[in-house]
Design an enzyme around this catalytic site. Structure first.
Site, PDB file in Angstrom:
ATOM      1  N   HIS A  63       9.008  -7.041  16.081  1.00 44.60           N
ATOM      2  CA  HIS A  63       9.694  -7.082  17.371  1.00 44.60           C
ATOM      3  C   HIS A  63      10.620  -8.290  17.411  1.00 44.60           C
ATOM      4  O   HIS A  63      10.564  -9.166  16.539  1.00 44.60           O
ATOM      5  CB  HIS A  63       8.696  -7.099  18.538  1.00 44.60           C
ATOM      6  CG  HIS A  63       7.827  -8.323  18.644  1.00 44.60           C
ATOM      7  ND1 HIS A  63       6.961  -8.733  17.653  1.00 44.60           N
ATOM      8  CD2 HIS A  63       7.663  -9.220  19.663  1.00 44.60           C
ATOM      9  CE1 HIS A  63       6.308  -9.814  18.059  1.00 44.60           C
ATOM     10  NE2 HIS A  63       6.718 -10.143  19.275  1.00 44.60           N
ATOM     11  N   HIS A  65      10.979 -11.078  19.115  1.00 46.95           N
ATOM     12  CA  HIS A  65      10.675 -12.402  19.633  1.00 46.95           C
ATOM     13  C   HIS A  65      10.963 -13.387  18.497  1.00 46.95           C
ATOM     14  O   HIS A  65      10.668 -13.099  17.329  1.00 46.95           O
ATOM     15  CB  HIS A  65       9.208 -12.511  20.075  1.00 46.95           C
ATOM     16  CG  HIS A  65       8.978 -11.991  21.469  1.00 46.95           C
ATOM     17  ND1 HIS A  65       7.741 -11.591  21.922  1.00 46.95           N
ATOM     18  CD2 HIS A  65       9.846 -11.819  22.500  1.00 46.95           C
ATOM     19  CE1 HIS A  65       7.861 -11.199  23.194  1.00 46.95           C
ATOM     20  NE2 HIS A  65       9.121 -11.315  23.560  1.00 46.95           N
ATOM     21  N   ASP A  67       9.668 -15.957  17.262  1.00 47.74           N
ATOM     22  CA  ASP A  67       8.640 -16.407  16.310  1.00 47.74           C
ATOM     23  C   ASP A  67       8.382 -15.368  15.207  1.00 47.74           C
ATOM     24  O   ASP A  67       7.635 -15.640  14.273  1.00 47.74           O
ATOM     25  CB  ASP A  67       7.333 -16.804  17.020  1.00 47.74           C
ATOM     26  CG  ASP A  67       6.721 -15.711  17.866  1.00 47.74           C
ATOM     27  OD1 ASP A  67       7.464 -14.864  18.391  1.00 47.74           O
ATOM     28  OD2 ASP A  67       5.475 -15.699  18.014  1.00 47.74           O
TER      29      ASP A  67
HETATM   30 ZN   LIG Z   1       4.529 -13.685  18.418  1.00 46.37          ZN
HETATM   31 ZN   LIG Z   2       5.876 -11.470  20.780  1.00 40.54          ZN
END
Ligand SMILES: [Zn+2]
Ligand SMILES: [Zn+2]
Length: 306
Positions: A63, A65, A67
Site C-alpha cells: 500500500h 503509506h 513506511d
Molecule cells: Zn505500515
Molecule cells: Zn499503513
C-alpha cells in the site's frame, strides 16, 4: 530441499528508529528474489544481508503509506548506477505509477533499465504474478488506505523418480520426462507398467502469506488457510486495542487469533510500533493464543517450509 525463505530487511512501523528499519523483506525462492514493500533504508539492509541485486526482478508494494514505499526511488536509482539492464517489475496499486513515475523522470533521467508497473486491485483476491515455480496473489486487507497482502505459492513439483525401478525395467532416458509428467511405460513386449511404479509423489507445494498493514480482519482466513508461514502485523499490544482500531492496525493477540483460526503452521509478528521498547510483551501475548510464534527482526531469515 529447495530454498524458500523470507529475509527480513525491516520490521518497524511508521518511523525509522535505531531499533528497527521500515517494512521490507525479500522472499528467496530457489535463488530468485522477490521483494515485498520497500521502506526507507531498504537498499542498505539488502546489502547488509548480502543479497544479490541482479537476482531481484520483482517488487510487490502492499500500500501507499510512506513506511512501505519511500525506499523505492533510492533503490531504483542505485540499481541504475550499478548498471542494471534487466527490466524491474513493480506490482502496486494504480496511484503508485502516478506518484513514482514523475519522481523517476526527474531524478533518474538516464535510467539504464526499464521500470514496469503492474497495477493490481487491492480490493480483490487475484493472481498477479506467475512463473514456472511460483504464483503470487493478492489478499485484500482492512487498512486506512487501500492495502493488499500477498500469498506466495510454489507451483506443484514433479514427482520423484525411483531410479531402481527405471533401471529394473530398463526405461530409456528419452522416456523419463514423460514418466515424470504422469505417463505409464510400455515395455518392448507391450506390457503396460503403471506410472506409480516409477514415481513417488513430490512434497506438497509450500505457501507463504504476508499480511500488513491491517486491522483484525477475518475475511483473510479462508485465503491463508493452512499456509506454512504467516507474516502478520502486530503493531500494538492488546492493551492498546483502542489505538489499534483507530489506526486500522492489529494487536499481537489478534495476529495470533488469525493464525490460529487459519490453521497456519507458523506465525511471525512484525510492524512494531516505535513506542514499544520491549517486544517480548507482544511475543508472550501472541504465544498465549498461538504458541508457534516468533518476532520479526532485521537480518532474520525464516524458512517457509522449515
Ligand atoms: Zn505500515
Ligand atoms: Zn499503513
Amino acid at each position: 530441499m529447495e530454498r524458500f525463505e523470507v529475509n527480513i530487511l525491516g520490521c518497524g512501523s511508521a518511523v525509522s528508529t535505531t531499533r528497527h528499519y521500515l517494512s521490507s523483506q525479500v522472499v528467496n525462492l530457489r535463488e530468485k528474489l522477490f521483494m515485498i514493500d520497500c521502506g526507507e533504508g531498504t537498499q542498505l539492509r539488502f546489502r547488509a544481508m548480502k543479497l544479490k541485486f541482479q537476482r531481484l526482478n520483482h517488487i510487490f508494494i502492499s500500500h501507499l503509506h510512506g513506511d512501505h514505499c519511500f525506499g523505492l526511488p533510492g533503490l531504483i536509482s542505485t540499481l541504475s548506477m550499478l548498471g542494471r539492464t534487466a527490466d524491474l517489475h513493480i506490482y502496486a496499486q494504480a496511484d503508485a505509477e502516478k506518484i513514482f513515475r514523475p519522481v523517476l523522470d526527474y531524478f533518474c533521467k538516464e535510467l539504464s533499465y526499464k521500470v514496469i508497473f503492474h497495477i493490481y486491485n487491492p480490493k480483490k483476491n487475484e493472481l498477479i504474478f506467475e512463473d514456472r515455480t511460483l504464483k503470487v496473489s493478492t489478499i485484500p486487507l482492512n487498512h486506512r488506505t487501500p492495502c493488499a497482502g500477498f500469498l506466495f505459492e510454489e507451483m506443484p513439483k514433479s514427482p520423484h523418480i525411483i531410479r531402481e525401478m527405471i533401471d529394473f525395467y530398463q526405461v530409456p532416458v528419452s522416456r523419463i520426462n514423460a514418466i515424470k509428467n504422469g505417463a505409464d511405460f510400455v515395455t518392448p513386449d507391450g506390457t503396460v507398467i503403471a506410472n506409480r511404479i516409477f514415481t513417488r509423489p513430490a512434497e506438497p507445494p509450500h505457501r507463504y502469506a504476508y499480511c500488513l498493514d491491517t486491522a483484525y480482519y477475518e475475511k483473510i482466513i479462508p485465503i491463508i488457510e493452512g499456509v506454512d508461514l504467516l507474516y502478520h502485523e502486530a503493531t500494538f499490544s492488546h492493551a492498546d486495542i483502542v489505538r489499534a482500531k483507530e489506526t486500522y492496525h492489529s494487536s499481537a493477540r489478534q495476529a495470533a487469533q488469525i493464525a490460529k483460526a487459519a490453521h497456519v503452521k507458523k506465525l511471525v509478528i512484525a510492524h512494531f510500533s516505535a513506542r514499544i521498547t520491549d517486544e517480548s510483551i507482544l511475543l508472550n501475548e501472541a504465544r498465549e493464543v498461538f504458541p508457534d510464534t516468533i518476532l520479526a527482526n532485521e537480518g532474520l531469515v525464516v524458512e517457509v517450509s522449515g
